[in-house]
Design a protein around this motif. Structure first.
Motif, PDB file in Angstrom:
ATOM      1  N   ARG A  54       0.844  -1.198   0.000  1.00 56.75           N
ATOM      2  CA  ARG A  54       0.000   0.000   0.000  1.00 56.75           C
ATOM      3  C   ARG A  54       0.877   1.244   0.000  1.00 56.75           C
ATOM      4  O   ARG A  54       1.822   1.342   0.788  1.00 56.75           O
ATOM      5  N   PRO A  55       0.577   2.211  -0.868  1.00 52.03           N
ATOM      6  CA  PRO A  55       1.340   3.464  -0.830  1.00 52.03           C
ATOM      7  C   PRO A  55       1.111   4.183   0.497  1.00 52.03           C
ATOM      8  O   PRO A  55       0.047   4.069   1.102  1.00 52.03           O
ATOM      9  N   ARG A  56       2.112   4.905   0.942  1.00 52.90           N
ATOM     10  CA  ARG A  56       1.991   5.678   2.184  1.00 52.90           C
ATOM     11  C   ARG A  56       1.675   7.118   1.840  1.00 52.90           C
ATOM     12  O   ARG A  56       2.248   7.701   0.927  1.00 52.90           O
ATOM     13  N   ARG A  57       0.758   7.684   2.579  1.00 53.17           N
ATOM     14  CA  ARG A  57       0.386   9.084   2.392  1.00 53.17           C
ATOM     15  C   ARG A  57       1.338   9.956   3.201  1.00 53.17           C
ATOM     16  O   ARG A  57       1.582   9.684   4.381  1.00 53.17           O
ATOM     17  N   PRO A  58       1.888  11.006   2.619  1.00 51.84           N
ATOM     18  CA  PRO A  58       2.787  11.892   3.360  1.00 51.84           C
ATOM     19  C   PRO A  58       2.109  12.437   4.625  1.00 51.84           C
ATOM     20  O   PRO A  58       0.917  12.760   4.614  1.00 51.84           O
TER      21      PRO A  58
END
Length: 80
Positions: A54-58
């Motif tokens: 899963r991509p990480r949100r800044p």
């Protein structure tokens, strides 16, 4: 926008927004890396889709677009 669910649907392990262990399919079903590897063989038990990191949100974007707090936990499709 990704929901960023807070836990593994299989073992209920916490997966905070910054987790590198979270895996998702195109429907955002969410699992931990251990369950994906050891129980699911990289395939979502809900839809049959591929499970990827899963991509990480800044962090600065989480302030206005927080991760979900709604936990989803299905033990039956993940039974070892």
């Amino acid at each position: 926008m990704l929901v960023l669910r807070p836990n593994c649907e299989c073992c209920d392990k916490d997966l905070p927004a910054e987790s590198q262990e979270a895996r998702i399919c195109t429907f955002e079903c969410t699992f931990c890396a251990d369950c994906v590897r050891d129980r699911l063989s990289g395939v979502c038990p809900n839809c049959g889709g591929e499970l990827l990191q899963r991509p990480r949100r800044p962090a600065d974007r989480l302030l206005n677009n927080p991760a979900s707090t709604e936990r989803v936990h299905h033990r039956v499709p993940c039974a070892a």
